[in-house]
Scaffold this motif. Structure first.
Motif, short mmCIF file in Angstrom:
data_model
loop_
_atom_site.label_atom_id
_atom_site.label_comp_id
_atom_site.label_asym_id
_atom_site.label_seq_id
_atom_site.Cartn_x
_atom_site.Cartn_y
_atom_site.Cartn_z
N ALA A 71 0.83 -1.21 0.00
CA ALA A 71 0.00 0.00 0.00
C ALA A 71 0.86 1.26 0.00
O ALA A 71 0.46 2.30 -0.56
CB ALA A 71 -0.93 -0.01 1.20
N LYS A 89 1.79 3.52 -3.33
CA LYS A 89 0.91 4.45 -4.04
C LYS A 89 1.64 5.77 -4.28
O LYS A 89 2.16 6.39 -3.36
CB LYS A 89 -0.37 4.68 -3.26
N GLY A 90 1.69 6.17 -5.55
CA GLY A 90 2.36 7.41 -5.92
C GLY A 90 3.86 7.29 -6.06
O GLY A 90 4.53 8.26 -6.42
N LEU A 110 -0.05 -5.58 -7.02
CA LEU A 110 -0.85 -4.39 -6.75
C LEU A 110 -2.30 -4.74 -6.43
O LEU A 110 -2.93 -4.11 -5.58
CB LEU A 110 -0.78 -3.43 -7.95
N ASN A 149 -5.71 -3.66 -3.71
CA ASN A 149 -6.69 -2.91 -4.49
C ASN A 149 -6.07 -1.72 -5.23
O ASN A 149 -6.67 -0.65 -5.34
CB ASN A 149 -7.84 -2.43 -3.60
N LEU A 150 -4.84 -1.92 -5.71
CA LEU A 150 -4.15 -0.92 -6.50
C LEU A 150 -4.03 -1.42 -7.94
O LEU A 150 -4.22 -2.61 -8.22
CB LEU A 150 -2.76 -0.65 -5.94
N ASN A 151 -3.69 -0.51 -8.85
CA ASN A 151 -3.39 -0.91 -10.23
C ASN A 151 -2.25 -0.06 -10.76
O ASN A 151 -1.69 0.78 -10.03
CB ASN A 151 -4.64 -0.82 -11.12
N ASN A 203 -2.12 2.46 -12.51
CA ASN A 203 -2.31 3.90 -12.48
C ASN A 203 -2.01 4.51 -11.12
O ASN A 203 -1.87 5.73 -11.00
CB ASN A 203 -3.75 4.25 -12.89
N ASP A 204 -1.93 3.66 -10.09
CA ASP A 204 -1.69 4.15 -8.73
C ASP A 204 -0.20 4.31 -8.43
O ASP A 204 0.18 4.85 -7.39
CB ASP A 204 -2.31 3.20 -7.70
N VAL A 205 0.64 3.81 -9.34
CA VAL A 205 2.10 3.93 -9.17
C VAL A 205 2.68 4.50 -10.46
O VAL A 205 2.01 4.56 -11.49
CB VAL A 205 2.75 2.57 -8.85
N ASN A 206 3.92 4.92 -10.40
CA ASN A 206 4.62 5.37 -11.59
C ASN A 206 5.54 4.25 -12.07
O ASN A 206 6.58 3.99 -11.45
CB ASN A 206 5.44 6.62 -11.29
#
Length: 326
Positions: A128, A131-132, A151, A155-157, A159-162
């Protein structure tokens, strides 16, 4: 004088006959060695043992192993005919087959059961926390599928990370430079990352069955040299079994050949797949067969736009070389 001429005549006729017999005997040309490229994942190392212990030669094939760590460059060289075969993750085979469909996987050499990891800087403790943040991975291949599965656990994908495109060997130095905050890698690069305070967030133990590596060959080689490929597969299987039974000796052989510390070589988190496991993976009626795992990758790559066309998946796998010649 007459006897001498008769004797010379007999010698001349005999010489001509011998020459004719020799000329009519077909010349045996030595086959060139199979050129097989491999990278720097521990599951790809049984070939070194097979070479050093003479298992390939005992099976009747000469092999030239070529160690190159840059996966994508070597895939291009393979497609261009520089190598007869190469190691490949299942995901990367799918990508490669979209532009070069005349290739086949002939043996599954390993399953990653914890050896693939996402390692982060020390201040990042959980998935978690990514994120970002910048996350390094070899995008467009199995690595991207692996980090996507990670991810999802929070519940991340993507788009939530670079996401940053990096091969596994580049992860430690880019963590240290703060160019990325986490990345997908494996040994021996994981040890480098841990020395600078790396923190393991996720491993392939949490994605059972997803990450498989194979040996793939070009179609022309399969058609022209089937017995050599069969011999290669038998030598590889023999080496895998030998290493599991003689871990320290195997580690020493590999350490010396690759000039890497033996403490970075471990079978922890890697299952070197044997003959029985291969036969089950290549059995398409099996619910966990390789073509069904391949569909996970194919569907992902289609959705992501990495490929526009996937060949018939079952045609990418050839199990006919798993058993010795009868």
């Amino acid at each position: 004088m007459f006897k001498l001429l008769k004797y010379l005549k007999i010698l001349l006729i005999t010489g001509c006959l011998l020459f004719a017999c020799h000329a009519s005997t077909p010349t045996e040309f030595k086959r060139p060695p199979l050129k097989v490229q491999f990278a720097s994942f521990v599951g790809e190392y049984p070939g070194i043992i097979a070479q050093e212990k003479g298992f390939f030669k005992a099976q009747g094939v000469d092999v030239e192993l070529i160690h190159k760590p840059y996966t994508q460059l070597e895939q291009a060289n393979f497609s261009a005919g520089k190598y007869d075969g190469m190691t490949s993750s299942l995901g990367n085979l799918i990508i490669l087959s979209a532009i070069n469909p005349d290739i086949q996987g002939v043996i599954v050499i390993d399953e990653s059961t914890g050896a693939d990891v996402v390692v982060a800087q020390s201040q990042i403790k959980t998935v978690a926390d990514l994120k970002g943040k910048k996350l390094g991975a070899n995008l467009g291949g199995f690595s991207e599928v692996f980090i996507t599965e990670m991810l999802k656990t929070n519940n991340l994908n993507g788009n939530d990370v670079n996401l940053v495109k990096l091969e596994a060997l580049k992860i430690p130095q880019n963590l240290q430079k703060n160019f990325i905050q986490a990345g997908h890698t494996w040994e021996p690069y994981l040890s480098e990352a841990m020395k600078i305070g790396g923190n393991i967030l996720f491993t392939s133990k949490q994605t059972p069955g997803l990450i498989l590596d194979l040996i793939i060959f070009r179609g022309d080689v399969i058609r022209d040299r089937p017995e050599d490929i069969r011999a290669f597969v038998q030598g590889w299987l023999q080496a895998s079994d030998y290493w599991k039974e003689n871990v320290q000796e195997g580690n020493t052989i590999i350490s010396k050949a690759l000039k890497i510390p033996s403490n970075t070589i471990s079978l922890d988190g890697v299952n070197l797949t044997n003959l029985d496991e291969n036969q089950k993976l290549f059995q398409f009626s099996n619910p966990n067969s390789i073509d069904k795992i391949a569909k996970i990758y194919a569907d992902f790559f289609i959705r992501a736009g990495n490929v526009t066309r996937i060949p018939e998946l079952k045609s990418l796998f050839n199990s006919s070389f798993l058993n010795p010649a009868s």
